[in-house]
Design an enzyme around this catalytic site. Structure first.
Site, PDB file in Angstrom:
ATOM      1  N   GLU A   1      -7.984  -5.345   5.827  1.00  0.00           N
ATOM      2  CA  GLU A   1      -8.028  -4.995   4.073  1.00  0.00           C
ATOM      3  C   GLU A   1      -6.861  -5.795   3.715  1.00  0.00           C
ATOM      4  O   GLU A   1      -6.699  -5.950   2.360  1.00  0.00           O
ATOM      5  CB  GLU A   1      -7.747  -3.475   4.251  1.00  0.00           C
ATOM      6  CG  GLU A   1      -9.119  -2.838   4.535  1.00  0.00           C
ATOM      7  CD  GLU A   1      -8.826  -1.051   4.715  1.00  0.00           C
ATOM      8  OE1 GLU A   1      -8.478  -0.812   5.921  1.00  0.00           O
ATOM      9  OE2 GLU A   1      -9.351  -0.468   3.998  1.00  0.00           O
TER      10      GLU A   1
ATOM     11  N   ARG B   1     -10.936  15.725   7.931  1.00  0.00           N
ATOM     12  CA  ARG B   1     -11.989  16.354   6.664  1.00  0.00           C
ATOM     13  C   ARG B   1     -13.084  16.427   7.180  1.00  0.00           C
ATOM     14  O   ARG B   1     -13.801  15.956   8.178  1.00  0.00           O
ATOM     15  CB  ARG B   1     -11.797  15.243   5.681  1.00  0.00           C
ATOM     16  CG  ARG B   1     -10.628  14.654   5.198  1.00  0.00           C
ATOM     17  CD  ARG B   1     -10.985  13.734   3.985  1.00  0.00           C
ATOM     18  NE  ARG B   1      -9.842  13.105   3.511  1.00  0.00           N
ATOM     19  CZ  ARG B   1      -9.455  11.588   3.526  1.00  0.00           C
ATOM     20  NH1 ARG B   1     -10.638  10.951   3.848  1.00  0.00           N
ATOM     21  NH2 ARG B   1      -8.477  11.163   3.239  1.00  0.00           N
TER      22      ARG B   1
ATOM     23  N   ARG C   1      -2.656  -1.951  -3.252  1.00  0.00           N
ATOM     24  CA  ARG C   1      -3.996  -1.064  -2.830  1.00  0.00           C
ATOM     25  C   ARG C   1      -3.783   0.032  -3.927  1.00  0.00           C
ATOM     26  O   ARG C   1      -2.943   0.763  -3.741  1.00  0.00           O
ATOM     27  CB  ARG C   1      -3.948  -0.666  -1.785  1.00  0.00           C
ATOM     28  CG  ARG C   1      -5.347   0.095  -1.413  1.00  0.00           C
ATOM     29  CD  ARG C   1      -5.155   1.075   0.107  1.00  0.00           C
ATOM     30  NE  ARG C   1      -5.995   1.789   0.203  1.00  0.00           N
ATOM     31  CZ  ARG C   1      -6.041   2.876   0.718  1.00  0.00           C
ATOM     32  NH1 ARG C   1      -5.088   3.395   1.332  1.00  0.00           N
ATOM     33  NH2 ARG C   1      -7.258   3.679   0.818  1.00  0.00           N
TER      34      ARG C   1
ATOM     35  N   HIS D   1     -13.110   2.752   0.440  1.00  0.00           N
ATOM     36  CA  HIS D   1     -13.095   1.857   1.589  1.00  0.00           C
ATOM     37  C   HIS D   1     -13.732   0.769   0.950  1.00  0.00           C
ATOM     38  O   HIS D   1     -13.891  -0.224   1.813  1.00  0.00           O
ATOM     39  CB  HIS D   1     -13.645   2.444   2.646  1.00  0.00           C
ATOM     40  CG  HIS D   1     -12.997   3.592   3.406  1.00  0.00           C
ATOM     41  ND1 HIS D   1     -13.528   4.378   4.064  1.00  0.00           N
ATOM     42  CD2 HIS D   1     -11.600   3.874   3.827  1.00  0.00           C
ATOM     43  CE1 HIS D   1     -13.015   5.605   4.591  1.00  0.00           C
ATOM     44  NE2 HIS D   1     -11.513   4.939   4.613  1.00  0.00           N
TER      45      HIS D   1
ATOM     46  N   ASN E   1       0.921  -1.141  -0.098  1.00  0.00           N
ATOM     47  CA  ASN E   1      -0.056   0.116   0.097  1.00  0.00           C
ATOM     48  C   ASN E   1       0.934   1.115  -0.172  1.00  0.00           C
ATOM     49  O   ASN E   1       1.251   1.471   1.246  1.00  0.00           O
ATOM     50  CB  ASN E   1      -1.014   0.084   1.156  1.00  0.00           C
ATOM     51  CG  ASN E   1      -2.006   1.170   1.332  1.00  0.00           C
ATOM     52  OD1 ASN E   1      -1.569   2.250   0.476  1.00  0.00           O
ATOM     53  ND2 ASN E   1      -2.584   1.084   2.289  1.00  0.00           N
TER      54      ASN E   1
END
Ligand code: ADP
Length: 394
Positions: A382, A238, A88, A177, A9
């Site tokens: 993940e 965010r 990823r 996601h 990743n």
């Protein structure tokens, strides 16, 4: 076929890797290179028993971090058993709806999606190209955050703006996601023995980034992130949803440039902006427990937005069998789960305080038996999902 899958990743300032033993379905070695490009750059390797080896490597970039990872894997004699590499990739646009074996054409499409994910996709390509150069004999697979959401219907993915913006420029909601939402909803179906062809699950993935997804019969029907990961829930830094009119207002009244405003909405808003102290939910929970008013407000806005999304997503499903929490906050922040459950009382949700404290029964259930909709906690996996998807694609 047995063997090891290397999961990479390659993020904007970090490189995470995991070596997964496919037959045992678990990681045997993993690590994280952080703050790449800066003086504080470091790599931490972690063995299957949890032993950590941190190494500071001032100033190293993505290329050097990748080389250090490959050196370490050779030193530990893992390299020779790696049969494939899974990457990823955050944004696959409308090109990809499943994990895909990487070819020149796939690389060109990932590059074409760069304007949609200007921080992530270029960093992923460094990882992909570097790994191809180091291991030209190994198959490589791209696993996209957006792919799972390609089943969303137009009513969920279209913005109500001139349709030409979608048709000519791809302006639509993509969602992210996806790997986590797919894994957690699949686990829910298994653990509650739901009918895979007639089930409805709402997953709340709550990490530094956060999103909700409505999953019907294993397919994403709606999710809270949009063209970019900025839309939707309140996140660590965010803002999530905001009136687009705020942009013009700030420009006109404070003279902020578009770049300043976007930087503020992405990096200085959310929990950090509201609390003016931290983007970290654990710290905020600690502060709130000592009576800190700003931390309490930040958590309340976070929980209220989340509960509102969960309730709204019951509209996207024919039936609602479970609401599931995952990600660092979802898996650990008991006060957040308790507050969200309380806000969802009109849906007939009833939390068991005891099971919530214990992080769930063996299936992960944290609600009372009489709860109209079961609530669960399921840790996301993940890396494991990327490894599984890579194995099935080679
Ligand atoms: P990322 O999206 O970077 O993978 P994680 O899924 O690890 O992030 O989630 C990080 C968030 O989880 C942080 O806000 C962190 O404070 C929160 N978290 C982790 N452990 C706890 C805890 N015990 N209580 C409350 N929040 C926690």
């Amino acid at each position: 076929m047995s063997g090891l899958i290397l999961v990479l990743n390659s993020g904007s300032s970090s490189l995470k890797f995991s070596v997964v033993d496919h037959s045992a379905d678990r990681a045997v070695f993993e690590g994280l290179a952080e703050q790449l490009g800066g003086e504080a750059a470091k790599i931490t390797f972690k063995t299957a028993t949890g032993q950590r080896e941190p190494q500071t490597m001032p100033g190293i970039d993505h290329h050097q971090a990748l080389a250090a990872v490959f050196d370490k894997l050779s030193e530990r004699k893992l390299m020779q058993d790696i049969i494939a590499i899974g990457h990823r990739v955050v944004h696959g646009g409308e090109f990809f709806n499943q994990p895909t074996l990487i070819t020149e054409e796939v690389i060109a499409k990932i590059r074409a999606c760069e304007p949609l994910a200007p921080l992530h996709n270029p960093a992923h390509l460094i990882g992909i190209l570097g790994a191809r150069e180091a291991c030209p004999h190994l198959p490589q697979v791209a696993v996209f955050d957006t792919a799972f959401h390609q089943t969303m219907p137009p009513k969920a993915f279209l913005y109500a703006v001139p349709i030409a913006l979608y048709e000519q420029h791809g302006v639509r909601r993509y969602g992210f996601h996806g790997t986590s939402h797919e894994y957690v909803s699949g686990e829910t179906i298994k653990r509650l023995q739901l009918d895979p062809e007639d089930s409805g699950v709402i997953v709340a993935h709550l990490g530094n980034g956060a999103s909700v997804c409505a999953v019907a019969n294993g397919k994403s029907m709606d999710t809270s992130m949009g063209l970019t990961p900025l839309e939707g829930l309140v996140m660590g830094t965010r803002s999530g949803d905001i009136d687009a009119g705020v942009l013009q207002y700030l420009h006109n009244t404070c003279g902020m440039s578009l770049e300043d405003i976007m930087d503020m909405l992405n990096k200085r808003s959310g929990l950090l902006g509201l609390s003016n102290q931290s983007n970290d939910m654990r710290s905020l929970c600690e502060l709130a427990s000592t009576g800190d008013a700003a931390a309490t407000t930040a958590i309340e806005v976070f929980c209220y937005r989340l509960a509102k999304y969960i309730a709204a997503y019951s509209v996207a499903l024919e039936r609602l069998d479970a609401i599931v929490f995952t990600g660092g906050i979802g898996e650990n922040a008991r006060p957040v789960r308790a507050r969200v459950a309380a806000l969802l009382k009109n849906l007939g949700v009833s939390l068991s305080d005891e099971l919530n404290q214990e992080n769930g029964d063996p299936r992960g259930v944290i609600s009372n038996p009489q709860s109209r909709i079961p609530l669960l906690v399921i840790p996301t996996q993940e890396e494991l999902m990327i490894a599984r998807a890579t194995f099935s694609s080679i």
